[in-house]
Write an enzyme that holds these catalytic residues in place. Structure first.
Site, PDB file in Angstrom:
ATOM      1  N   ASN A   9       0.878  -1.171   0.000  1.00 54.72           N
ATOM      2  CA  ASN A   9       0.000   0.000   0.000  1.00 54.72           C
ATOM      3  C   ASN A   9       0.914   1.220   0.000  1.00 54.72           C
ATOM      4  OD1 ASN A   9      -1.746   2.099   0.516  1.00 54.72           O
ATOM      5  ND2 ASN A   9      -2.299   1.432   2.587  1.00 54.72           N
ATOM      6  N   TRP A  10       1.004   1.834  -1.162  1.00 53.17           N
ATOM      7  CA  TRP A  10       1.929   2.972  -1.300  1.00 53.17           C
ATOM      8  C   TRP A  10       1.437   4.217  -0.563  1.00 53.17           C
ATOM      9  CZ3 TRP A  10       3.601   3.243  -7.208  1.00 53.17           C
ATOM     10  CH2 TRP A  10       4.316   2.081  -7.523  1.00 53.17           C
ATOM     11  N   LYS A  11       0.158   4.234  -0.196  1.00 48.48           N
ATOM     12  CA  LYS A  11      -0.452   5.441   0.399  1.00 48.48           C
ATOM     13  C   LYS A  11      -0.193   6.622  -0.543  1.00 48.48           C
ATOM     14  CE  LYS A  11      -0.118   3.236   4.858  1.00 48.48           C
ATOM     15  NZ  LYS A  11      -0.064   3.354   6.303  1.00 48.48           N
ATOM     16  N   HIS A  93      -9.495   1.333   5.022  1.00 48.59           N
ATOM     17  CA  HIS A  93      -8.198   1.506   5.687  1.00 48.59           C
ATOM     18  C   HIS A  93      -8.394   2.445   6.879  1.00 48.59           C
ATOM     19  CE1 HIS A  93      -4.077   2.625   6.537  1.00 48.59           C
ATOM     20  NE2 HIS A  93      -3.721   1.533   5.887  1.00 48.59           N
ATOM     21  N   GLU A  95      -6.758   4.817   7.963  1.00 47.81           N
ATOM     22  CA  GLU A  95      -6.535   6.238   7.684  1.00 47.81           C
ATOM     23  C   GLU A  95      -7.788   6.860   7.067  1.00 47.81           C
ATOM     24  OE1 GLU A  95      -2.879   5.628   5.544  1.00 47.81           O
ATOM     25  OE2 GLU A  95      -1.930   5.036   7.424  1.00 47.81           O
ATOM     26  N   GLU A 164      -5.325  -4.764  10.629  1.00 45.68           N
ATOM     27  CA  GLU A 164      -4.286  -3.750  10.819  1.00 45.68           C
ATOM     28  C   GLU A 164      -4.554  -3.009  12.129  1.00 45.68           C
ATOM     29  OE1 GLU A 164      -2.313  -2.639   6.804  1.00 45.68           O
ATOM     30  OE2 GLU A 164      -3.914  -1.226   7.223  1.00 45.68           O
ATOM     31  N   GLY A 170       2.666   2.397  10.828  1.00 45.00           N
ATOM     32  CA  GLY A 170       3.626   3.482  10.663  1.00 45.00           C
ATOM     33  C   GLY A 170       4.330   3.881  11.940  1.00 45.00           C
ATOM     34  N   SER A 208       3.571  -2.121  10.348  1.00 44.45           N
ATOM     35  CA  SER A 208       5.021  -2.197  10.583  1.00 44.45           C
ATOM     36  C   SER A 208       5.619  -3.563  10.240  1.00 44.45           C
ATOM     37  CB  SER A 208       5.353  -1.790  12.022  1.00 44.45           C
ATOM     38  OG  SER A 208       4.959  -0.439  12.248  1.00 44.45           O
ATOM     39  N   GLY A 229       2.895  -1.116   4.289  1.00 45.43           N
ATOM     40  CA  GLY A 229       2.937   0.314   4.002  1.00 45.43           C
ATOM     41  C   GLY A 229       4.354   0.760   3.683  1.00 45.43           C
ATOM     42  N   GLY A 230       5.009   1.361   4.651  1.00 47.49           N
ATOM     43  CA  GLY A 230       6.329   1.973   4.444  1.00 47.49           C
ATOM     44  C   GLY A 230       7.330   1.075   3.732  1.00 47.49           C
TER      45      GLY A 230
END
Ligand code: 13P
Length: 246
Positions: A9-11, A93, A95, A164, A170, A208, A229-230
């Site tokens: 997930n590149w966000k 998600h 966010e 999640e 993150g 993470s 993610g990251g």
């Protein structure tokens, strides 16, 4: 035996040159035993499709409209995602739930809109730190999942679920494999009771995930891969995580 799935997930990250480097490295990292996909910003879907065409790596979006079409400025429909070759769409998600006030019902409607166009929704559920500390983890994730199960009815077995925990996203704090496994087992039991297909459904862990913790998480009996993610933005890390899933 469920095949593992690893989804990046590149966000809201990326640029044309960075994406080209990342996607070609990802192509070059094949073959993967797991199914691999990247969920990219809408505007990059067509170039992602062009770069990944002919590979076995899938792509998807990070959100989808609950509406089929109409006067919904700024929204992107599931039919448009299907046209762009999306295999997946993230829905719910944390966010989006937190920053865009998405309700359980809206998330469920988005999942239904995606499935109606042949796009597999990856339905994200997870508790906040305050909810975990109050002993509400199970109640929260079951409530979030139940809304989607009821909306999808007989198609519910076609979704992918991603657990999640909000406090692990993150933050560098990862749920321990035991904490994650415990929630996955609860979700699988709920899916089994509702659909009769819980044993074959895919449940991802996100929060993470890094190259050094991926293998232990993915070794848990009810963890079928990850939503990353990251670490999905760095080719060597994402490839290492994909390889840890087999
Ligand atoms: P991080 O891997 O950066 O914690 O993000 C997880 C996530 O939100 C994936 O959807």
């Amino acid at each position: 035996m469920r095949r593992k799935l690893v989804v990046g997930n590149w966000k809201m990250h990326g640029s044309r040159p960075a994406n080209a480097d990342l996607l070609s490295a990802l192509r070059g990292g094949r073959p993967y035993t797991a199914t691999v996909a990247v969920c990219v910003p809408f505007v990059y879907l067509s170039e992602t499709a062009a770069t990944l065409a002919g590979s076995d790596i899938h792509w998807g979006a990070q959100d989808v409209s609950a509406h089929a079409q109409g006067a919904y400025t700024g929204e992107v429909s599931a039919a448009m995602l299907a046209e762009a070759g999306c295999r997946y769409a993230l829905v719910g998600h944390s966010e989006r739930r937190a920053l865009h006030a998405e309700s359980d019902m809206l998330v469920a409607q988005k999942a239904q809109a995606a499935l109606a166009c042949g796009v597999t929704p990856i339905v994200c559920v997870g508790e906040t730190l305050a909810e975990r500390e109050s002993g509400l983890t199970e109640a929260v994730v079951k409530r979030q999942l139940s809304a989607v199960i009821h909306q999808l009815t007989h198609c519910a077995a076609e979704m992918v679920v991603a657990y999640e925990p909000v406090w692990a996203i993150g933050t560098g704090l990862t749920a321990t494999p035991e904490q994650a496994q415990a929630v996955h087992a609860v979700l699988r039991a709920q899916l089994q009771a509702a659909t009769g297909h819980g044993q074959t459904m895919t449940i991802l862990y996100g929060g993470s995930v890094k190259p050094d913790n991926a293998a232990t998480l993915f070794a848990q009996p009810d963890i079928d891969g990850g939503l990353i993610g990251g670490a999905s933005l760095k080719a060597s890390d994402f490839i290492a995580i994909c390889r840890a899933a087999h």
